[in-house]
Design a protein around this motif. Structure first.
Motif, PDB file in Angstrom:
ATOM      1  N   SER A  30      -7.162  -4.098   7.019  1.00 39.79           N
ATOM      2  CA  SER A  30      -7.410  -3.612   5.655  1.00 39.79           C
ATOM      3  C   SER A  30      -8.618  -2.681   5.698  1.00 39.79           C
ATOM      4  CB  SER A  30      -7.727  -4.782   4.722  1.00 39.79           C
ATOM      5  OG  SER A  30      -6.575  -5.286   4.132  1.00 39.79           O
ATOM      6  N   CYS A  31      -8.416  -1.419   5.239  1.00 39.00           N
ATOM      7  CA  CYS A  31      -9.579  -0.522   5.146  1.00 39.00           C
ATOM      8  C   CYS A  31     -10.018  -0.473   3.681  1.00 39.00           C
ATOM      9  CB  CYS A  31      -9.252   0.864   5.679  1.00 39.00           C
ATOM     10  SG  CYS A  31      -7.865   1.716   4.953  1.00 39.00           S
ATOM     11  N   MET A  32     -11.316  -0.622   3.458  1.00 36.82           N
ATOM     12  CA  MET A  32     -11.811  -0.693   2.078  1.00 36.82           C
ATOM     13  C   MET A  32     -13.177  -0.030   1.949  1.00 36.82           C
ATOM     14  SD  MET A  32     -10.738  -4.675   1.357  1.00 36.82           S
ATOM     15  CE  MET A  32     -10.299  -4.638  -0.365  1.00 36.82           C
ATOM     16  N   THR A  33     -13.438   0.410   0.714  1.00 39.85           N
ATOM     17  CA  THR A  33     -14.737   1.035   0.427  1.00 39.85           C
ATOM     18  C   THR A  33     -15.704  -0.024  -0.099  1.00 39.85           C
ATOM     19  OG1 THR A  33     -13.933   1.510  -1.794  1.00 39.85           O
ATOM     20  CG2 THR A  33     -13.734   3.266  -0.162  1.00 39.85           C
ATOM     21  N   MET A  34     -16.981   0.323  -0.108  1.00 44.17           N
ATOM     22  CA  MET A  34     -17.973  -0.580  -0.702  1.00 44.17           C
ATOM     23  C   MET A  34     -18.170  -0.256  -2.192  1.00 44.17           C
ATOM     24  SD  MET A  34     -21.112  -1.263   1.820  1.00 44.17           S
ATOM     25  CE  MET A  34     -20.924  -1.307   3.572  1.00 44.17           C
ATOM     26  N   ASN A  35     -17.948   0.997  -2.534  1.00 43.04           N
ATOM     27  CA  ASN A  35     -17.949   1.357  -3.969  1.00 43.04           C
ATOM     28  C   ASN A  35     -16.535   1.860  -4.261  1.00 43.04           C
ATOM     29  OD1 ASN A  35     -18.202   3.666  -2.445  1.00 43.04           O
ATOM     30  ND2 ASN A  35     -20.118   4.346  -3.329  1.00 43.04           N
ATOM     31  N   ASP A  36     -16.361   3.043  -4.868  1.00 40.11           N
ATOM     32  CA  ASP A  36     -14.988   3.474  -5.141  1.00 40.11           C
ATOM     33  C   ASP A  36     -14.584   4.694  -4.336  1.00 40.11           C
ATOM     34  OD1 ASP A  36     -15.425   2.590  -8.633  1.00 40.11           O
ATOM     35  OD2 ASP A  36     -14.586   1.429  -6.965  1.00 40.11           O
ATOM     36  N   THR A  66      15.936   6.423   5.750  1.00 39.66           N
ATOM     37  CA  THR A  66      16.886   5.299   5.596  1.00 39.66           C
ATOM     38  C   THR A  66      16.590   4.229   6.647  1.00 39.66           C
ATOM     39  OG1 THR A  66      18.278   6.596   7.062  1.00 39.66           O
ATOM     40  CG2 THR A  66      18.755   6.681   4.681  1.00 39.66           C
ATOM     41  N   LYS A  67      16.336   4.675   7.858  1.00 40.70           N
ATOM     42  CA  LYS A  67      16.203   3.702   8.944  1.00 40.70           C
ATOM     43  C   LYS A  67      14.816   3.041   8.872  1.00 40.70           C
ATOM     44  CE  LYS A  67      17.616   3.544  13.758  1.00 40.70           C
ATOM     45  NZ  LYS A  67      16.545   3.780  14.719  1.00 40.70           N
ATOM     46  N   GLN A  68      14.770   1.825   8.292  1.00 36.81           N
ATOM     47  CA  GLN A  68      13.471   1.144   8.200  1.00 36.81           C
ATOM     48  C   GLN A  68      13.210   0.401   9.506  1.00 36.81           C
ATOM     49  OE1 GLN A  68      11.440   1.492   5.535  1.00 36.81           O
ATOM     50  NE2 GLN A  68      12.947   2.989   4.917  1.00 36.81           N
ATOM     51  N   GLY A  69      11.987   0.180   9.830  1.00 35.05           N
ATOM     52  CA  GLY A  69      11.656  -0.773  10.893  1.00 35.05           C
ATOM     53  C   GLY A  69      11.528  -0.168  12.262  1.00 35.05           C
ATOM     54  N   ASP A  70      11.760   1.174  12.391  1.00 35.79           N
ATOM     55  CA  ASP A  70      11.577   1.649  13.765  1.00 35.79           C
ATOM     56  C   ASP A  70      10.401   2.621  13.818  1.00 35.79           C
ATOM     57  OD1 ASP A  70      13.949   4.440  13.873  1.00 35.79           O
ATOM     58  OD2 ASP A  70      12.409   3.835  12.446  1.00 35.79           O
ATOM     59  N   PHE A  71       9.420   2.414  12.942  1.00 32.71           N
ATOM     60  CA  PHE A  71       8.277   3.321  12.905  1.00 32.71           C
ATOM     61  C   PHE A  71       7.290   3.008  14.017  1.00 32.71           C
ATOM     62  CE2 PHE A  71       9.670   5.358   9.266  1.00 32.71           C
ATOM     63  CZ  PHE A  71      10.048   4.454   8.295  1.00 32.71           C
ATOM     64  N   ARG A  72       6.568   4.005  14.445  1.00 33.44           N
ATOM     65  CA  ARG A  72       5.539   3.856  15.495  1.00 33.44           C
ATOM     66  C   ARG A  72       4.202   3.432  14.888  1.00 33.44           C
ATOM     67  NH1 ARG A  72       6.520   6.073  20.519  1.00 33.44           N
ATOM     68  NH2 ARG A  72       8.727   5.956  20.983  1.00 33.44           N
ATOM     69  N   GLY A  73       3.388   2.938  15.797  1.00 38.79           N
ATOM     70  CA  GLY A  73       2.035   2.566  15.402  1.00 38.79           C
ATOM     71  C   GLY A  73       1.760   1.129  15.790  1.00 38.79           C
ATOM     72  N   ASP A  74       0.533   0.834  16.226  1.00 37.90           N
ATOM     73  CA  ASP A  74       0.200  -0.492  16.731  1.00 37.90           C
ATOM     74  C   ASP A  74      -0.180  -1.468  15.634  1.00 37.90           C
ATOM     75  OD1 ASP A  74       0.507  -0.008  19.523  1.00 37.90           O
ATOM     76  OD2 ASP A  74      -1.267   1.250  19.419  1.00 37.90           O
ATOM     77  N   TYR A  75      -0.573  -0.922  14.467  1.00 37.72           N
ATOM     78  CA  TYR A  75      -0.935  -1.884  13.424  1.00 37.72           C
ATOM     79  C   TYR A  75      -0.815  -1.277  12.035  1.00 37.72           C
ATOM     80  CZ  TYR A  75      -5.717   0.151  13.481  1.00 37.72           C
ATOM     81  OH  TYR A  75      -6.816   0.983  13.432  1.00 37.72           O
ATOM     82  N   GLY A  76      -0.664  -2.177  11.080  1.00 39.17           N
ATOM     83  CA  GLY A  76      -0.513  -1.780   9.692  1.00 39.17           C
ATOM     84  C   GLY A  76      -1.862  -1.503   9.053  1.00 39.17           C
ATOM     85  N   THR A  77      -1.873  -0.697   7.991  1.00 34.97           N
ATOM     86  CA  THR A  77      -3.138  -0.218   7.428  1.00 34.97           C
ATOM     87  C   THR A  77      -3.164  -0.329   5.899  1.00 34.97           C
ATOM     88  OG1 THR A  77      -2.156   1.985   7.450  1.00 34.97           O
ATOM     89  CG2 THR A  77      -3.590   1.418   9.306  1.00 34.97           C
ATOM     90  N   PRO A  78      -3.059  -1.574   5.376  1.00 33.62           N
ATOM     91  CA  PRO A  78      -3.215  -1.722   3.917  1.00 33.62           C
ATOM     92  C   PRO A  78      -4.573  -1.158   3.507  1.00 33.62           C
ATOM     93  CG  PRO A  78      -3.248  -3.867   5.024  1.00 33.62           C
ATOM     94  CD  PRO A  78      -2.845  -2.870   6.041  1.00 33.62           C
ATOM     95  N   GLU A  79      -4.570  -0.444   2.394  1.00 32.19           N
ATOM     96  CA  GLU A  79      -5.787   0.292   2.012  1.00 32.19           C
ATOM     97  C   GLU A  79      -6.275  -0.194   0.658  1.00 32.19           C
ATOM     98  OE1 GLU A  79      -5.623   4.520   2.677  1.00 32.19           O
ATOM     99  OE2 GLU A  79      -6.459   4.860   0.671  1.00 32.19           O
ATOM    100  N   GLN A  80      -7.530  -0.513   0.561  1.00 31.70           N
ATOM    101  CA  GLN A  80      -8.164  -0.999  -0.690  1.00 31.70           C
ATOM    102  C   GLN A  80      -7.453  -2.255  -1.198  1.00 31.70           C
ATOM    103  OE1 GLN A  80     -10.927   0.169  -0.988  1.00 31.70           O
ATOM    104  NE2 GLN A  80     -11.145   2.220  -1.835  1.00 31.70           N
ATOM    105  N   GLU A  81      -6.837  -3.017  -0.292  1.00 28.69           N
ATOM    106  CA  GLU A  81      -6.205  -4.255  -0.740  1.00 28.69           C
ATOM    107  C   GLU A  81      -6.126  -5.211   0.450  1.00 28.69           C
ATOM    108  OE1 GLU A  81      -2.059  -3.884  -1.620  1.00 28.69           O
ATOM    109  OE2 GLU A  81      -1.740  -2.514   0.023  1.00 28.69           O
ATOM    110  N   ILE A  82      -5.956  -6.475   0.099  1.00 29.47           N
ATOM    111  CA  ILE A  82      -5.755  -7.503   1.129  1.00 29.47           C
ATOM    112  C   ILE A  82      -4.389  -8.130   0.846  1.00 29.47           C
ATOM    113  CG2 ILE A  82      -6.602  -9.657   2.134  1.00 29.47           C
ATOM    114  CD1 ILE A  82      -9.396  -8.905   0.954  1.00 29.47           C
TER     115      ILE A  82
END
Ligand code: FHN
Length: 484
Positions: free
Chosen positions: A309-315, A281-297
């Motif tokens: 953004s972490c991404m592959t060169m193929n699939d 329920t409590k959003q916004g108090d998560f730990r971590g220094d940076y966000g990690t969108p994956e296979q997307e920008i």
């Protein structure tokens, strides 16, 4: 491929699915510290992670400067390489144990076959460096639990293989030699350790007797080994989504990492802050220094927070023989420019083979991007998100230079008539133009003129110096004053 079509596809790809919360770390960094010894709901004492904004900025400085790194997914899964018992297995290569329902009893013997005789740490690091990459994040342990270093806490590691050598140690030495940061991806989820829960359908071992706290102690012990032996710049956690991993455990592990190494950078997957974690329920108090969108920008980046953004060169992340669905070098380069223009880092993956070779299509793409970075890296390293609206012809990155502003106009579509217009809202209107020239050739100076109320026209001359992305430098007096 012209980037313009690529962007059209991206823009249609839909709204960023990543909601990212570093409010907790930023809140702490702002100095509003939790009460000493504050206890989370579960009652376990948490030593609050204390840091000022200035301390956080100092700790993140190299990462924000770097902007571009190499992700490496490598382990036992490179041996089957997407095939099991003669069948091609769907999904990504590093998930084959799960996708092919391989019991620990049938999968573990792969250790005896892991013999990457062509592994050359120095060649890998030189390839990353020549590609313009400033850091490497390699899977010290992926979900299958196999360890790429000689751990004192398990025999499911390099010492049980015919190869015997310390992969992480050799890569760390090569990184030190070439001035590249060594960093580790470490999976919280562990399909091998008997105390990890939950069990998966293909794992016949009884869950009774498994002690998750004992597994966490094992994981912490291995993190201590990794920090002490290799001094990683980042601890890149993953596999945090199962219900056994809780927000409280995320806070505890984050604190533990920072007790191990005060200046370590930890991603948001140490905790439950990745998109879609139900039951919180409590959003916004998560730990971590940076966000990690994956296979997307994220279409508009993640304003106000650090992200990568972490991404592959193929699939696939882990090597698969059959996956020849390679993105073009143009697409990968446009990703780098797009991500940087939105204030993010690009973590681009390679999946080496069981023999220890990075696939040739990956090498070719990295070399092409490296060539571009040799001339244009200044438009990437240490830049921040564009202060302007996105122009149709490309992207803009920016750097503060004393009291002045430098804009890097990354032009994908070089205008046939040479007229490069920065439309209303895409330009700091109140700023006087100090100079405008081609990054690749400072002698190619361009004239600028006001274009209506609040836009600027740059009269380009000559052909575009690069077929994919040509960079024009626009130096402005003062801080950008943007038309809203
Ligand atoms: O399950 C993993 C996957 O194998 C891969 O490591 C990616 C890379 O970020 N992370 C997880 C999926 O989100």
């Amino acid at each position: 491929m012209r980037c313009r079509h690529y962007w059209a596809c991206c823009l249609l790809a839909g709204i960023c699915l990543v909601s990212f919360h570093v409010a907790h770390a930023v809140e702490l960094a702002a100095g509003s510290k939790p009460a000493a010894g504050s206890k989370p709901a579960t009652g376990s004492a948490v030593v609050p992670f204390r840091e000022t904004v200035a301390e956080r900025d100092a700790r993140m400085a190299w990462w924000r400067e770097a902007r571009y790194g190499m992700f490496i997914h490598w382990g036992l899964y490179a041996i089957p390489a997407g095939q099991w018992q003669g069948k091609q297995i769907e999904g990504t290569g590093e998930w084959i144990q799960n996708r092919a329902n391989i019991s620990p009893e049938a999968y573990t013997p792969l250790v005896k076959k892991f013999n990457p005789v062509r592994f050359d740490a120095d060649a890998w690091v030189r390839l990353a460096k020549a590609a313009g990459m400033k850091y490497i994040v390699i899977t010290s342990k992926h979900h299958d639990g196999f360890c790429l270093w000689p751990s004192k806490l398990t025999d499911y590691d390099m010492e049980s293989t015919p190869f015997q050598r310390d992969i992480l140690g050799e890569l760390t030495a090569a990184c030190k030699k070439h001035g590249v940061r060594m960093c580790f991806y470490h999976s919280i989820m562990d399909w091998h350790h008997p105390d990890y829960l939950p069990r998966h359908g293909w794992d016949p071992r009884p869950a009774a007797g498994a002690d998750f706290d004992r597994y966490v102690a094992y994981m912490k012990g291995q993190l201590a080994e990794l920090v002490e032996a290799y001094d990683p710049g980042i601890l890149w956690f993953d596999g945090e989504w199962e219900k056994t991993w809780t927000h409280e455990r995320g806070i505890d592990l984050d604190n533990y990492c920072r007790q191990l190494k005060a200046d370590v950078i930890v991603n948001n997957r140490v905790d439950k802050g990745r998109e879609g974690m139900e039951g919180l329920t409590k959003q916004g108090d998560f730990r971590g220094d940076y966000g990690t969108p994956e296979q997307e920008i994220p279409p508009t980046g993640l304003p106000g927070v650090d992200w990568e953004s972490c991404m592959t060169m193929n699939d696939t992340w882990g090597y698969q023989k059959h996956d020849q669905h390679w993105k073009s070098a143009e697409t990968l380069l446009c990703n780098l420019v797009d991500i940087t223009s939105k204030g993010g880092n690009y973590l681009l993956n390679v999946g080496p083979t069981a023999l220890g070779e990075i696939p040739e299509p990956s090498v070719a793409r990295l070399q092409k991007i490296g060539k571009w970075m040799e001339t244009n890296g200044q438009a990437i390293y240490g830049t921040t998100a564009s202060p302007c609206k996105r122009p149709a012809w490309g992207r803009i990155t920016t750097k503060t230079q004393g009291d002045d502003t430098r804009l890097y106009l990354c032009v994908f579509d070089w205008p046939d008539d040479g007229k490069l217009v920065l439309p209303v809202g895409a330009l700091p209107v109140g700023n006087q133009v100090r100079s405008c020239h081609l990054l690749a050739d400072a002698a190619r100076i361009f004239q600028t003129s006001r274009h209506g109320e609040a836009s600027l026209m740059i009269q380009l001359s000559g052909a575009a110096p690069d077929a994919i992305c040509s960079v024009v430098v626009l130096d402005l007096a003062g801080k950008p004053e943007i038309v809203p």
